[in-house]
Motif scaffolding. Structure first.
Motif, mmCIF file in Angstrom:
data_model
loop_
_atom_site.group_PDB
_atom_site.id
_atom_site.type_symbol
_atom_site.label_atom_id
_atom_site.label_comp_id
_atom_site.label_asym_id
_atom_site.label_seq_id
_atom_site.Cartn_x
_atom_site.Cartn_y
_atom_site.Cartn_z
ATOM 1 N N TYR A 153 47.566 46.401 34.284
ATOM 2 C CA TYR A 153 47.461 45.028 35.232
ATOM 3 C C TYR A 153 48.649 44.057 35.010
ATOM 4 O O TYR A 153 49.071 43.322 35.725
ATOM 5 C CB TYR A 153 46.117 44.609 35.105
ATOM 6 N N THR A 476 37.100 40.486 46.464
ATOM 7 C CA THR A 476 37.185 41.100 44.899
ATOM 8 C C THR A 476 36.424 40.426 44.007
ATOM 9 O O THR A 476 36.200 39.202 44.015
ATOM 10 C CB THR A 476 38.527 40.843 44.655
ATOM 11 N N PHE A 478 35.532 40.138 39.870
ATOM 12 C CA PHE A 478 36.535 40.104 38.595
ATOM 13 C C PHE A 478 35.569 39.682 37.385
ATOM 14 O O PHE A 478 34.851 38.729 37.204
ATOM 15 C CB PHE A 478 37.579 39.157 38.757
ATOM 16 N N ARG A 504 37.965 44.689 31.009
ATOM 17 C CA ARG A 504 38.319 44.150 32.172
ATOM 18 C C ARG A 504 38.116 45.058 33.413
ATOM 19 O O ARG A 504 38.333 46.282 33.459
ATOM 20 C CB ARG A 504 39.962 43.687 32.392
ATOM 21 N N GLU A 506 38.446 44.922 37.890
ATOM 22 C CA GLU A 506 38.764 44.283 39.059
ATOM 23 C C GLU A 506 38.300 45.315 40.322
ATOM 24 O O GLU A 506 38.836 46.523 40.041
ATOM 25 C CB GLU A 506 40.262 44.024 39.353
ATOM 26 N N SER A 507 37.456 44.808 41.138
ATOM 27 C CA SER A 507 37.226 45.948 42.118
ATOM 28 C C SER A 507 37.030 45.050 43.597
ATOM 29 O O SER A 507 36.473 43.979 43.680
ATOM 30 C CB SER A 507 35.874 46.331 41.746
ATOM 31 N N ASN A 508 37.295 45.994 44.615
ATOM 32 C CA ASN A 508 37.080 45.531 45.822
ATOM 33 C C ASN A 508 36.827 47.003 46.662
ATOM 34 O O ASN A 508 36.742 47.971 46.128
ATOM 35 C CB ASN A 508 38.110 44.676 46.567
#
Length: 533
Positions: A153, A476, A478, A504, A506-508
């Motif tokens: 990332y 999104t 986080f 960590r 991060e998703s959508n």
């Protein structure tokens, strides 16, 4: 150009001879400054706490800084190597009218991301040199040569923005191993006890929180001239800075990256022993017009005490103005509440109509922080909520947005987000432990549609004029967790053994990205390296 040349002269001067006394600036890192809560947030001190970094003599912090930096000194140790390894600067000169110190700053880490199977490492060789001449002049410089392989990332971020977060231009040109340099320098002169003058290449942080919605230390260093006046209950700062915008279209190769000026004013007023209020204003202006004609610095903004927004309006509103407010109240002996409000644009009809106008560009912060939680000595904490509406910090043109070298001058997430974070820190002798948790929800821009997340897009072309809300776009989620433990080897230059566990997610609807990173290192520096975004 004059400011740039003065900064280069500063870098040359500060590499010749140097030291550490009460007049000197203490470089800002959150992990070090949170140890000062008990002193700076005590109602008896009436400290000015929201303009960072501190002067060591301000608000009784010099005594605590000195204690912090001298922690563990054993006067019975006479041997050279144990003293230099555990308690002293590598070079330390103390004369009646001159002091100087110098240190080698290693920063070596190895780690692995178990979700992606990627091996990670950082190889940094740095130095710091500082000192004073007499009781009115001090200076500090540090420099680092770096190579690293980052988590995916961070690698995507660097490849997109061409800059290592908060540090400097990436010389690798998209290669896996990143390569960059990082330099800071500061000359400080105090002609009278009420006024300090600084010239440097560094950062300034405004606020009592972990994040700042006004001016943070997230973006890369920039050259500046800063005046700070201390008049008892009132502290006032004026700063003129010179910044770069690599994304803006270049008029020619010879002119280099497009440049812009930033002018910042901040007043902090200790109203009572417990209550402090602050006012902030700023202007960002390009040094060339849209046709490439050189504009230079606008001397309408040269006065250190003028209100910037009316001046900008009287010039025809060609620039980007931002104003803000801060507040702090020491609720209990060990507990402080604080907040910020940043206002990028105000049109009364749109602001109060509640229709979600794209011209409603503002953000706010509210938080609590304290020390000796549950009456446990050196157990400090912070809980903070940040919210920024879509299109905040954007400009009519990208060159005058609220950013420097492809990174925001305020919050690292830009705009169009809500964020909740907490940090718990504990120190015992030479051991430090820290746990950080972050949850954020934001809306990413979708292709050519501007939903207000990317502050480099013009506010003139929003996705819609009304009906805008925080999180619009690609919704999104986080999550970020960082657990850190370290053992302090030498407090003079923050040399420590350190291990970290970072989680960590991060998703959508389009992507799910997970990282699970463990790292070990021998580290030494006084700088914030943000990766929680």
């Amino acid at each position: 150009m004059i400011l740039k040349r003065l900064t280069l002269l500063l870098s040359f001067i500060t590499t010749c001879s140097f030291a550490q006394t009460p007049n000197q600036i203490q470089p800002y890192t959150y992990s070090q400054y949170q140890k000062l809560y008990k002193s700076t947030y005590d109602v008896k001190t009436r400290s000015h706490t929201s303009l960072l970094p501190y002067f060591k003599e301000d608000s009784l912090t010099y005594i605590l800084h000195d204690s912090l930096l001298r922690y563990g000194v054993d006067t019975n140790k006479k041997k050279f190597i144990p003293r230099k390894l555990f308690n002293e600067h590598l070079i330390d000169v103390k004369k009646e009218d001159f002091t100087a110190y110098a240190d080698f700053l290693p920063d070596f880490t190895v780690g692995r991301d178990f979700k992606t199977g990627k091996n990670l490492w950082l190889n940094t060789r740095g130095f710091q040199i500082g000192g004073t001449v007499g009781d009115k002049f001090s200076f500090y410089t540090s420099g680092y040569e770096n190579q690293a392989v980052f988590a995916d990332y961070l690698e995507r971020y660097i490849n997109t923005n061409e800059v290592v977060p908060g540090q400097a231009y990436d010389r690798s040109f998209g290669k896996r191993t990143k390569d960059w340099s990082y330099v800071s320098a500061n000359i400080s002169y105090t002609p009278v006890k009420y006024l300090n003058i600084q010239l440097g290449q560094d950062k300034t942080f405004i606020g009592d929180g972990y994040r700042s919605l006004l001016l943070s230390d997230y973006a890369s260093n920039y050259p500046f001239l800063k005046l700070t006046a201390n008049l008892g209950n009132v502290q006032y700062m004026s700063m003129w800075s010179y910044m770069s915008d690599p994304r803006a279209n270049r008029f020619s190769y010879d002119t280099g990256y497009r440049k812009k000026w930033g002018i910042f004013h901040y007043l902090d007023w200790n109203v009572t022993d417990r209550l402090s209020l602050g006012f902030f204003d700023s202007i960002i202006l390009s040094d060339r017009d849209d046709q490439g004609n050189k504009r230079g610095f606008d001397f309408s903004y040269v006065s250190p005490i003028v209100f910037l927004r009316p001046v900008e309006a009287s010039n025809g509103s060609p620039d980007n103005a931002l104003i803000g407010f801060t507040a702090k109240y020491e609720l209990l002996k060990w507990l402080t509440v604080y907040g910020q409000f940043s206002l990028d644009e105000f049109e009364a009809d749109n602001f109060f109509a509640g229709e979600g106008s794209s011209r409603n560009k503002f953000g706010y912060q509210i938080g609590v922080k304290g020390f000796n939680l549950l009456k446990i000595e050196n157990l400090n904490f912070l809980v903070e909520f940040n919210s920024v509406r879509p299109y905040t910090y954007t400009g009519r043109a990208p060159i005058i947005n609220y950013a420097h070298f492809n990174e925001p001058l305020a919050h690292p997430m830009g705009a169009n987000f809500n964020e909740l974070l907490g940090i718990l820190s504990y120190s015992w002798k030479r051991f430090d432990f820290e746990q950080e948790l972050v949850y954020a929800r934001y809306g990413l821009d979708g292709g050519l549609i501007n939903y207000g997340k990317d502050i480099y897009r013009s506010w003139l072309y929003p996705a819609q004029l009304t009906g805008n809300f925080i999180g619009q776009g690609i919704k999104t989620n986080f999550y970020f967790s960082n657990t850190r433990a370290s053992f302090l080897i030498n407090p003079k230059y923050n040399l420590r053994l350190e291990t970290e566990l970072t989680l960590r997610r991060e998703s959508n609807a389009q992507i799910i990205r997970n990282n699970s990173i463990i790292s070990f290192g021998l580290r030494s520096s006084f700088r914030n390296l943000y990766k929680d975004f």
